[in-house]
Design a protein around this motif. Structure first.
Motif, PDB file in Angstrom:
ATOM      1  N   ALA A 220      -5.364 -38.927  -3.858  1.00  0.00           N
ATOM      2  CA  ALA A 220      -6.362 -38.684  -2.820  1.00  0.00           C
ATOM      3  C   ALA A 220      -7.719 -39.227  -3.254  1.00  0.00           C
ATOM      4  N   ARG A 221      -8.561 -39.506  -2.273  1.00  0.00           N
ATOM      5  CA  ARG A 221      -9.931 -39.955  -2.547  1.00  0.00           C
ATOM      6  C   ARG A 221     -10.888 -39.296  -1.569  1.00  0.00           C
ATOM      7  N   HIS A 222     -12.078 -39.001  -2.082  1.00  0.00           N
ATOM      8  CA  HIS A 222     -13.154 -38.501  -1.224  1.00  0.00           C
ATOM      9  C   HIS A 222     -14.466 -39.064  -1.728  1.00  0.00           C
ATOM     10  N   GLN A 223     -15.127 -39.802  -0.863  1.00  0.00           N
ATOM     11  CA  GLN A 223     -16.385 -40.462  -1.222  1.00  0.00           C
ATOM     12  C   GLN A 223     -16.241 -41.295  -2.504  1.00  0.00           C
ATOM     13  N   GLY A 224     -15.128 -42.010  -2.577  1.00  0.00           N
ATOM     14  CA  GLY A 224     -14.897 -42.950  -3.667  1.00  0.00           C
ATOM     15  C   GLY A 224     -14.380 -42.348  -4.951  1.00  0.00           C
ATOM     16  N   GLN A 225     -14.123 -41.039  -4.986  1.00  0.00           N
ATOM     17  CA  GLN A 225     -13.655 -40.388  -6.208  1.00  0.00           C
ATOM     18  C   GLN A 225     -12.367 -39.618  -5.946  1.00  0.00           C
ATOM     19  N   HIS A 226     -11.579 -39.443  -7.018  1.00  0.00           N
ATOM     20  CA  HIS A 226     -10.396 -38.595  -6.923  1.00  0.00           C
ATOM     21  C   HIS A 226     -10.839 -37.139  -7.010  1.00  0.00           C
ATOM     22  N   PRO A 227     -10.475 -36.305  -6.043  1.00  0.00           N
ATOM     23  CA  PRO A 227     -10.864 -34.900  -6.106  1.00  0.00           C
ATOM     24  C   PRO A 227      -9.970 -34.111  -7.053  1.00  0.00           C
ATOM     25  N   ALA A 228     -10.438 -32.947  -7.434  1.00  0.00           N
ATOM     26  CA  ALA A 228      -9.592 -32.000  -8.157  1.00  0.00           C
ATOM     27  C   ALA A 228      -8.834 -31.162  -7.142  1.00  0.00           C
ATOM     28  N   VAL A 229      -7.709 -30.592  -7.563  1.00  0.00           N
ATOM     29  CA  VAL A 229      -6.871 -29.844  -6.638  1.00  0.00           C
ATOM     30  C   VAL A 229      -6.327 -28.595  -7.319  1.00  0.00           C
ATOM     31  N   VAL A 230      -6.188 -27.518  -6.541  1.00  0.00           N
ATOM     32  CA  VAL A 230      -5.496 -26.300  -6.954  1.00  0.00           C
ATOM     33  C   VAL A 230      -4.468 -25.994  -5.877  1.00  0.00           C
ATOM     34  N   ARG A 231      -3.189 -25.948  -6.246  1.00  0.00           N
ATOM     35  CA  ARG A 231      -2.121 -25.722  -5.268  1.00  0.00           C
ATOM     36  C   ARG A 231      -1.163 -24.659  -5.766  1.00  0.00           C
ATOM     37  N   CYS A 232      -0.896 -23.673  -4.915  1.00  0.00           N
ATOM     38  CA  CYS A 232       0.122 -22.676  -5.238  1.00  0.00           C
ATOM     39  C   CYS A 232       1.495 -23.337  -5.172  1.00  0.00           C
ATOM     40  N   ILE A 233       2.324 -23.121  -6.195  1.00  0.00           N
ATOM     41  CA  ILE A 233       3.627 -23.775  -6.253  1.00  0.00           C
ATOM     42  C   ILE A 233       4.685 -23.003  -5.474  1.00  0.00           C
ATOM     43  N   LEU A 234       4.366 -21.807  -4.996  1.00  0.00           N
ATOM     44  CA  LEU A 234       5.324 -21.024  -4.231  1.00  0.00           C
ATOM     45  C   LEU A 234       5.314 -21.449  -2.772  1.00  0.00           C
ATOM     46  N   SER A 235       6.452 -21.420  -2.161  1.00  0.00           N
ATOM     47  CA  SER A 235       6.564 -21.771  -0.749  1.00  0.00           C
ATOM     48  C   SER A 235       7.695 -20.970  -0.131  1.00  0.00           C
ATOM     49  N   GLY A 236       7.869 -21.108   1.162  1.00  0.00           N
ATOM     50  CA  GLY A 236       8.946 -20.411   1.846  1.00  0.00           C
ATOM     51  C   GLY A 236       8.814 -18.908   1.727  1.00  0.00           C
ATOM     52  N   GLU A 237       9.956 -18.221   1.593  1.00  0.00           N
ATOM     53  CA  GLU A 237       9.963 -16.764   1.536  1.00  0.00           C
ATOM     54  C   GLU A 237       9.219 -16.254   0.310  1.00  0.00           C
ATOM     55  N   ALA A 238       9.375 -16.945  -0.832  1.00  0.00           N
ATOM     56  CA  ALA A 238       8.662 -16.528  -2.048  1.00  0.00           C
ATOM     57  C   ALA A 238       7.160 -16.574  -1.836  1.00  0.00           C
ATOM     58  N   GLY A 239       6.690 -17.611  -1.144  1.00  0.00           N
ATOM     59  CA  GLY A 239       5.266 -17.718  -0.868  1.00  0.00           C
ATOM     60  C   GLY A 239       4.781 -16.627   0.059  1.00  0.00           C
ATOM     61  N   ARG A 240       5.577 -16.279   1.051  1.00  0.00           N
ATOM     62  CA  ARG A 240       5.165 -15.240   1.993  1.00  0.00           C
ATOM     63  C   ARG A 240       5.080 -13.879   1.311  1.00  0.00           C
TER      64      ARG A 240
END
Length: 244
Positions: free
Chosen positions: A86-106
């Motif tokens: 990803a890029r924003h204003q010419g730079q790669h942003p940092a990201v934080v993402r929860c790895i849980l999804s589906g029923e486990a995420g809920r």
């Protein structure tokens, strides 16, 4: 705030709302209605756009930016680092993402912890001044995405603190400016800051700046620890006057 990527969820909500009014409309018909709301002829056209616009998937591991740390109440449940896709204003942003999804995420979302990408610096250069933290934040399907700034003394944590609890980003939001202003007491030892996701979803951050500003700048979430000369009012007989 929902976008065209949430079309299926919107169509489902529309179908249920109509059914409550005894109006029967099929799921495909509801999808076509939502597509027209986003100025597309039908669901097939919107579906093609969604498929093309899907961002590249994040890899299973990301590189941490130098000087930044993974932390939080459940950091093991979050993927954190630099999003090279990803890029924003010419730079790669940092990201934080929860790895849980589906029923486990809920299930997890009902009792959320959080994961944060952060760094800590010495406070000496900022003592007696007002400090402003700025960044751009974006989130996707996030329970809550927030920036934070905390000032600690040698013996007390969070003598000044703001984590945007009164103005979080939720759901899916495009790049949004975020700002925190705190005064730095003379006894300050460390300054910590970063951004985090509470519960599930993903947040990106870009363009962090940390600078001193004039004292006329209003603090956004100062939580001052009052230090008394001696213990007082131990019987609770004196009531504090509300701020005006």
């Amino acid at each position: 705030m929902r976008t065209y990527r949430d079309a299926k969820l919107m169509a489902k909500s529309l179908r249920h709302a109509l059914a409550e009014r005894n109006i029967e409309l099929g799921h495909g018909e509801c999808l076509d209605v939502i597509a027209r709301l986003f100025e597309h002829d039908n669901w097939n056209v919107l579906s093609a756009r969604i498929e093309v616009d899907q961002p590249p998937a994040l890899p299973n591991k990301l590189l941490l930016p130098e000087g930044w740390l993974k932390a939080g109440s459940r950091p093991e449940l979050y993927l954190m680092g630099v999003d090279q896709a990803a890029r924003h204003q010419g730079q790669h942003p940092a990201v934080v993402r929860c790895i849980l999804s589906g029923e486990a995420g809920r299930i997890y979302d009902k009792d959320p912890g959080f994961g944060t990408l952060m760094q800590m610096a010495k406070a000496e250069a900022y003592r007696g001044k007002h400090l402003r933290l700025r960044a751009q934040l974006r989130c996707e399907d996030a329970t809550s995405a927030q920036m934070w700034l905390r000032i600690d003394s040698k013996f007390t944590r969070a003598i000044r603190f703001d984590n945007m609890d009164n103005r979080p980003l939720r759901g899916t939001r495009d790049w949004t400016p975020a700002e925190i202003v705190l005064s730095v007491p003379e006894e300050a030892e460390h300054i910590s800051f970063g951004f985090f996701v509470t519960g599930t979803g993903t947040a990106w951050a870009s363009g962090f700046t940390l600078e001193t500003v004039g004292s006329e700048q209003v603090e956004t979430g100062a939580r001052a620890m009052q230090v008394l000369e001696a213990p007082s009012n131990l019987d609770f007989s004196t009531i504090a006057q509300p701020a005006t």
